[in-house]
Design a protein around this motif. Structure first.
Motif, PDB file in Angstrom:
ATOM      1  N   ARG A   1       0.832  -1.204   0.000  1.00 26.90           N
ATOM      2  CA  ARG A   1       0.000   0.000   0.000  1.00 26.90           C
ATOM      3  C   ARG A   1       0.869   1.258   0.000  1.00 26.90           C
ATOM      4  N   ASN A   2       0.568   2.170  -0.919  1.00 32.09           N
ATOM      5  CA  ASN A   2       1.229   3.475  -0.935  1.00 32.09           C
ATOM      6  C   ASN A   2       0.237   4.488  -0.380  1.00 32.09           C
ATOM      7  N   VAL A   3       0.329   4.720   0.927  1.00 32.87           N
ATOM      8  CA  VAL A   3      -0.699   5.506   1.624  1.00 32.87           C
ATOM      9  C   VAL A   3      -0.386   6.998   1.533  1.00 32.87           C
TER      10      VAL A   3
ATOM     11  N   GLU B   1      -9.330  10.602   3.639  1.00 34.14           N
ATOM     12  CA  GLU B   1      -9.181  10.277   2.224  1.00 34.14           C
ATOM     13  C   GLU B   1      -8.001   9.328   2.050  1.00 34.14           C
ATOM     14  N   GLY B   2      -8.201   8.240   1.294  1.00 30.22           N
ATOM     15  CA  GLY B   2      -7.114   7.315   0.996  1.00 30.22           C
ATOM     16  C   GLY B   2      -6.754   6.363   2.107  1.00 30.22           C
TER      17      GLY B   2
ATOM     18  N   GLU C   1      -6.477   0.707  -5.302  1.00 26.08           N
ATOM     19  CA  GLU C   1      -6.793   1.654  -6.379  1.00 26.08           C
ATOM     20  C   GLU C   1      -7.808   2.692  -5.915  1.00 26.08           C
ATOM     21  N   LEU C   2      -8.810   2.240  -5.153  1.00 21.77           N
ATOM     22  CA  LEU C   2      -9.834   3.163  -4.656  1.00 21.77           C
ATOM     23  C   LEU C   2      -9.223   4.183  -3.691  1.00 21.77           C
ATOM     24  N   THR C   3      -8.352   3.716  -2.799  1.00 22.45           N
ATOM     25  CA  THR C   3      -7.753   4.654  -1.850  1.00 22.45           C
ATOM     26  C   THR C   3      -6.794   5.622  -2.550  1.00 22.45           C
TER      27      THR C   3
ATOM     28  N   LEU D   1      -4.665  -7.138   9.353  1.00 19.12           N
ATOM     29  CA  LEU D   1      -3.278  -6.700   9.518  1.00 19.12           C
ATOM     30  C   LEU D   1      -2.626  -6.345   8.192  1.00 19.12           C
ATOM     31  N   GLY D   2      -3.001  -7.078   7.125  1.00 20.17           N
ATOM     32  CA  GLY D   2      -2.353  -6.885   5.830  1.00 20.17           C
ATOM     33  C   GLY D   2      -2.836  -5.674   5.060  1.00 20.17           C
ATOM     34  N   MET D   3      -4.102  -5.236   5.311  1.00 25.95           N
ATOM     35  CA  MET D   3      -4.686  -4.180   4.477  1.00 25.95           C
ATOM     36  C   MET D   3      -5.014  -2.887   5.213  1.00 25.95           C
TER      37      MET D   3
END
Length: 493
Positions: A247-249, A276-277, A438-440, A457-459
């Motif tokens: 994840r690229n937050v 957001e995100g 993709e949505l975030t 934990l993973g997401m």
């Protein structure tokens, strides 16, 4: 009971679902049956138990070629089937559901109510189930209904029990109890066919595994002779590098904030925000109030107190239509009764929340609708001949993808996901996780309720833990562990 299925074929119209499947089951073994959604696992078991007639092949039980005419005949001969889609009669009591079609009666035809109640109580105690026997089944949560179905199957004294995603709606504690029961049954010579997409479970309790792909048997092996990665590769026909995509937050402004939400029957003083995100995971034991909180935010259930803020403004949401109008989507945990209209086509289900966008002048633009549906079918890799296929004819995992697709279509600002990968295979799970990313990346705020701790934990970027209707703790991704979540979920600090 020893079962052999050889060269099994089954088609529905032009759709060839099984094309030469081999499967065998030894007495007293737990045999995993795995494959992607639509691989034919449930269909194979439906052929075994007489729900579907086979087109070609033979079934041999204890050395004798056998063909059951219906599921009742299979059950009478010692084969019980706990289906993925629950068969609870919602208007009847829990006790009535446990004995439906198998009521104990006196010679005068009167019900042996005390005896039935005692049997049910013993079975519930073995499973550590605390559901009142006089409760109306429809008022029970999906997880509770799953435990009712498991108890009902165990009470038949079957020699073979087929479990199709039995833990999909259960908490860690209930899963542990079920595994204890499975070990006990196995020691008594009872065989289990265990259909699941949860790899940890397969490797924990099963003796052998058969992998199916596209209606064929790919391989059968003892569990100690295979691995997680090998099973996944055989299931999907390709190697999956990582279980959870990176994840690229990039967090933006707070989109959703709730303050002091209360419904005294289910939860009290719930406050949290989502940016957001961001993916905010919500964990907790069954009955803790996770689903009830989300239903109230979406306007399905009433609130007695509290405030909901969207984009910095206080708002009122008294029904789902108001929630959707303000950009909130909700993927419910019960796809069959709440997520889909099973008699409708895929196209009709996907288009339902989006009809206004396809009919700006009051007339539906069928081309725009068709293009939209085709795009979503392709994007989510839904296995179907066309968008006109009835949703009820899809596998459970593909039904879940249709539910997800219809809410993505509204272009939500906030998306609530309640058990988004329940009954979904490992390849499709990764597709859903990638879709969440993709949505975030587009700025959608996501609240994800899940009973799968590895998924939480993973997401999740942040994790809220609910215990007895209250938020018992909050964990950042870097600090979260299964042990910390379970401690908070059980009332610890």
């Amino acid at each position: 009971m020893k079962i052999e299925m050889r060269d099994i074929h089954k088609a529905f119209g032009t759709n060839q679902v099984l094309t030469g499947v081999d499967f065998d089951l030894e007495p007293g073994e737990v045999h995993a049956l795995m494959g992607e959604n639509g691989a034919g696992k449930s269909t194979l078991m439906n052929v075994l138990t007489g729900l579907h007639s086979l087109d070609q092949g033979i079934i041999v039980i204890d050395g004798k070629e056998t063909k059951y005419e219906n599921a009742k005949e299979a059950e009478n001969n010692g084969i019980a089937f706990i289906h993925q889609e629950l068969n609870v009669w919602p208007e009847m009591t829990v006790l009535e559901n446990l004995f439906i079609g198998k009521e104990l009666r006196t010679s005068f035809g009167l019900l042996k109510s005390k005896e039935m109640r005692a049997m049910a109580k013993r079975q519930f105690e073995e499973l550590a189930v605390t559901i009142p026997l006089d409760a109306i089944a429809g008022s029970c949560s999906v997880g509770e209904q799953q435990m009712i179905e498991i108890a009902k199957a165990l009470m038949t004294q079957a020699e073979v029990i087929i479990m199709d995603e039995p833990t999909a709606a259960l908490t860690e504690r209930e899963i542990e109890k079920l595994f204890e029961v499975i070990e006990s049954l196995k020691s008594k010579g009872v065989s289990i066919v265990y259909i699941s997409h949860r790899m940890e479970e397969i490797f924990a309790i099963c003796d052998r595994i058969t992998v199916m792909r596209d209606g064929k048997t790919v391989d059968t092996k003892p569990i100690p002779e295979t691995s997680f990665d090998e099973v996944v590769t055989k299931m999907v026909g390709r190697e999956l590098k990582d279980r959870f995509p990176e994840r690229n937050v990039k967090l933006g402004e707070v989109i959703l904030e709730v303050k002091g939400l209360t419904n005294t029957r289910s939860f009290q003083d719930i406050s949290f925000s989502v940016r957001e995100g961001e993916v905010v995971g919500v964990s907790g034991l069954m009955g803790a109030g996770r689903t009830e909180i989300m239903r109230s935010i979406f306007g399905i259930d009433p609130l007695e107190a509290g405030e909901i803020w969207l984009n910095g403004k206080k708002t009122t949401i008294k029904n789902p239509a108001q929630a959707v109008a303000q950009g909130i989507g909700f993927i419910t945990e019960d796809r069959k009764d709440e997520g889909l209209v099973l008699d409708f086509s895929i196209r009709e289900n996907m288009a339902l929340p989006n009809l206004k966008s396809f009919s700006p002048k009051g007339v539906i633009d069928r081309k725009a609708e068709g293009d939209f549906v085709d795009m979503l079918i392709k994007r989510l890799s839904i296995k179907t001949e066309s968008g006109e296929t009835s949703a009820g004819n899809l596998s459970g995992g593909n039904q879940q993808k249709v539910v997800i697709a219809k809410w993505i279509g509204i272009g939500p600002k906030v998306l609530i996901l309640d058990e988004p990968t329940r009954g979904v295979d490992v390849g499709a799970k990764r597709e859903i996780y990638q879709l969440i990313n993709e949505l975030t990346e587009r700025g959608v705020a996501i609240v994800m309720v899940s009973s799968e701790l590895p998924e939480i934990l993973g997401m999740s970027d942040r994790i809220l833990v609910v215990h007895e209707g209250r938020i018992s703790g909050e964990l950042m991704k870097a600090d979260a562990t299964q042990e910390k979540i379970m401690t908070l979920a059980t009332g610890g600090q």
